[in-house]
Design a protein around this motif. Structure first.
Motif, short mmCIF file in Angstrom:
data_model
loop_
_atom_site.label_atom_id
_atom_site.label_comp_id
_atom_site.label_asym_id
_atom_site.label_seq_id
_atom_site.Cartn_x
_atom_site.Cartn_y
_atom_site.Cartn_z
N CYS A 143 -100.78 -16.24 -30.91
CA CYS A 143 -99.39 -16.51 -30.53
C CYS A 143 -99.05 -17.98 -30.72
O CYS A 143 -97.96 -18.32 -31.21
CB CYS A 143 -99.16 -16.11 -29.08
N LEU A 144 -99.96 -18.87 -30.37
CA LEU A 144 -99.71 -20.30 -30.53
C LEU A 144 -99.70 -20.71 -32.01
O LEU A 144 -99.24 -21.80 -32.34
CB LEU A 144 -100.76 -21.11 -29.77
N SER A 145 -100.17 -19.84 -32.88
CA SER A 145 -100.11 -20.07 -34.32
C SER A 145 -98.82 -19.50 -34.92
O SER A 145 -98.65 -19.53 -36.14
CB SER A 145 -101.32 -19.44 -35.01
N GLY A 146 -97.96 -18.94 -34.09
CA GLY A 146 -96.70 -18.41 -34.58
C GLY A 146 -96.74 -16.94 -34.93
O GLY A 146 -95.78 -16.42 -35.51
N LEU A 147 -97.82 -16.24 -34.58
CA LEU A 147 -97.95 -14.82 -34.90
C LEU A 147 -97.55 -13.97 -33.70
O LEU A 147 -97.49 -14.44 -32.57
CB LEU A 147 -99.40 -14.49 -35.27
N GLU A 148 -97.27 -12.70 -33.97
CA GLU A 148 -97.19 -11.71 -32.91
C GLU A 148 -98.57 -11.11 -32.74
O GLU A 148 -99.29 -10.91 -33.73
CB GLU A 148 -96.17 -10.62 -33.25
N ALA A 149 -98.96 -10.83 -31.51
CA ALA A 149 -100.33 -10.34 -31.29
C ALA A 149 -100.34 -9.26 -30.21
O ALA A 149 -99.59 -9.33 -29.23
CB ALA A 149 -101.25 -11.49 -30.89
N VAL A 150 -101.20 -8.29 -30.43
CA VAL A 150 -101.39 -7.20 -29.47
C VAL A 150 -102.87 -7.16 -29.10
O VAL A 150 -103.74 -7.13 -29.97
CB VAL A 150 -100.97 -5.84 -30.06
N GLY A 151 -103.14 -7.18 -27.81
CA GLY A 151 -104.50 -7.05 -27.32
C GLY A 151 -104.71 -5.73 -26.62
O GLY A 151 -103.78 -5.20 -25.99
N ALA B 76 -99.59 -17.86 -18.65
CA ALA B 76 -99.93 -19.24 -18.30
C ALA B 76 -99.73 -20.19 -19.47
O ALA B 76 -99.44 -21.37 -19.27
CB ALA B 76 -101.38 -19.31 -17.80
N PHE B 77 -99.85 -19.67 -20.70
CA PHE B 77 -99.68 -20.51 -21.88
C PHE B 77 -98.38 -20.19 -22.62
O PHE B 77 -98.23 -20.51 -23.80
CB PHE B 77 -100.88 -20.34 -22.82
N SER B 78 -97.44 -19.56 -21.90
CA SER B 78 -96.11 -19.24 -22.43
C SER B 78 -96.19 -18.42 -23.71
O SER B 78 -95.41 -18.62 -24.65
CB SER B 78 -95.31 -20.53 -22.68
N CYS B 79 -97.13 -17.50 -23.74
CA CYS B 79 -97.32 -16.64 -24.92
C CYS B 79 -96.90 -15.19 -24.67
O CYS B 79 -97.11 -14.33 -25.52
CB CYS B 79 -98.77 -16.66 -25.36
N ASP B 80 -96.34 -14.91 -23.49
CA ASP B 80 -96.05 -13.52 -23.14
C ASP B 80 -94.86 -12.95 -23.89
O ASP B 80 -94.65 -11.73 -23.85
CB ASP B 80 -95.85 -13.38 -21.63
N ALA B 81 -94.08 -13.78 -24.60
CA ALA B 81 -92.99 -13.25 -25.41
C ALA B 81 -93.51 -12.71 -26.75
O ALA B 81 -92.99 -11.73 -27.28
CB ALA B 81 -91.93 -14.32 -25.67
N ARG B 82 -94.53 -13.35 -27.30
CA ARG B 82 -95.10 -12.93 -28.57
C ARG B 82 -96.33 -12.04 -28.42
O ARG B 82 -96.68 -11.31 -29.34
CB ARG B 82 -95.51 -14.15 -29.40
N GLY B 83 -96.99 -12.12 -27.26
CA GLY B 83 -98.24 -11.39 -27.07
C GLY B 83 -98.09 -10.24 -26.10
O GLY B 83 -97.32 -10.32 -25.13
N HIS B 84 -98.80 -9.17 -26.37
CA HIS B 84 -98.73 -7.97 -25.54
C HIS B 84 -100.14 -7.44 -25.32
O HIS B 84 -101.00 -7.53 -26.20
CB HIS B 84 -97.87 -6.90 -26.22
#
Length: 348
Positions: free
Chosen positions: A213-221, A238-246
């Protein structure tokens, strides 16, 4: 500096082959002058984009706009003065510069200070209107030398070694003893060559999806453990990645995704006793990763993962880079691709 520019890269001495692979995935073809020194030809208009990609490389240490280089350099500092004087330095006209020298493997025996002074002498010989300023130079000139190659050029950047410090385990609300360091997680993302949507089917505490996510990608875990999945969501927030990461709860052996849904997979599968466990589908961890992983990947998608064993053949070509941890323990960074696609095409 029109047209194509020669860009010199220096990778980590700890894992030079893996570093070269990572750089080639980022910028393409790379001519090796030494196991740690490479030259890439970059179009001038694409230099900024190339530097951005290179700065994201974990094992890259510095990038230099090469002015002159040679093979099998001698030990005498006077040679480096002549080498520097053999090329044009018109971009330094009316500006100040400083020279620093780096000796790889302790070669040559002359000190870095003497080598830098020799290069400065050669530069001033070609561009007398420039001046040396060791404290606040306008341009930083760099010499990198080993037994096999020497490169003199303009330093573009040196990567900070502590830039991942605030993403380490100690700063995450959810911690897992087997979680990846942010550096290893980012390296997996880079090796996957993902350009849009990435999957981590064994996400654990979420290290890989955070770096994606911090690299600008969308990610699913995905993780079979509900507690780990909740913790990964907390870490994403905590790292403000919850918009791009799921993060979803599920079995990696029966992925709840349609075929051809992801551009790449980056993951750290469980190993040891955890790897011996079998899911409801009856598949082992390795079988899950390869069989289901290739199903959900797009045509030329890659799976980048860490294995505690040597890479095994199957499902197309493979590239493995063994990293010794301690004692007899070793692990391999592996890149695999679907049959018919190049596994790590830029790394060969």
């Amino acid at each position: 500096m029109k047209g194509v520019l020669p860009l010199c890269v220096v990778v980590s001495g700890a894992q030079p082959q893996l570093g070269v692979c990572e750089v080639r995935i980022s910028v393409g073809a790379l001519k090796l002058l030494d196991e740690r020194i490479g030259l890439a030809e970059i179009e001038e208009k694409a230099l900024g984009r190339a530097l951005h990609k290179l700065y994201e490389c974990i094992l890259l240490q510095e990038a230099i706009l090469a002015k002159v280089w040679c093979a099998d350099p001698p030990t005498e500092p006077s040679f480096y003065a002549e080498l520097a004087a053999s090329t044009d330095w018109s971009e330094l006209a009316g500006k100040s510069f400083a020279v620093t020298a780096r000796r790889l493997g302790g070669y040559p025996p002359a000190s870095s200070v003497d080598l830098a002074a020799a290069v400065a002498e050669g530069v001033l010989r070609r561009c007398s209107s420039s001046s040396v300023n060791l404290e606040r130079p306008d341009i930083k000139v760099r010499l990198v030398v080993s037994k096999k190659a020497a490169v003199i050029g303009i330093l573009l950047f040196r990567r900070r070694g502590d830039r991942f410090r605030f993403r380490s385990k100690r700063y995450k609300p959810f911690r897992h003893p087997a979680s990846l360091t942010p550096e290893d997680a980012k390296l997996l993302v880079n090796l996957s060559a993902c350009y849009r949507v990435l999957l981590d089917p064994f996400c654990g505490s979420g290290s890989v999806i955070i770096e994606a996510c911090l690299s600008g990608l969308e990610a699913v875990g995905l993780d079979v453990d509900r507690r780990a999945a909740r913790g990964a969501r907390d870490n994403l927030a905590a790292f403000s990645c919850d918009a791009r990461g799921h993060v979803v709860v599920g079995d990696a052996c029966t992925l709840p995704f349609r075929s051809n849904a992801f551009d790449a997979i980056a993951t750290n599968p469980p190993y040891g006793k955890s790897a011996q466990m079998r899911s409801a589908s009856g598949c082992s961890v390795d079988e899950c990763l390869l069989k289901e992983g290739f199903r959900v990947l797009k045509g030329e998608g890659r799976i980048a993962y860490i294995s505690p064993l040597s890479p095994r053949s199957g499902y197309g070509a493979a590239e493995g880079y063994v990293v010794r941890v301690h004692g007899g323990l070793a692990r391999a960074f592996v890149v695999r691709a679907k049959e018919g696609a190049r596994a790590c095409g830029s790394c060969s």
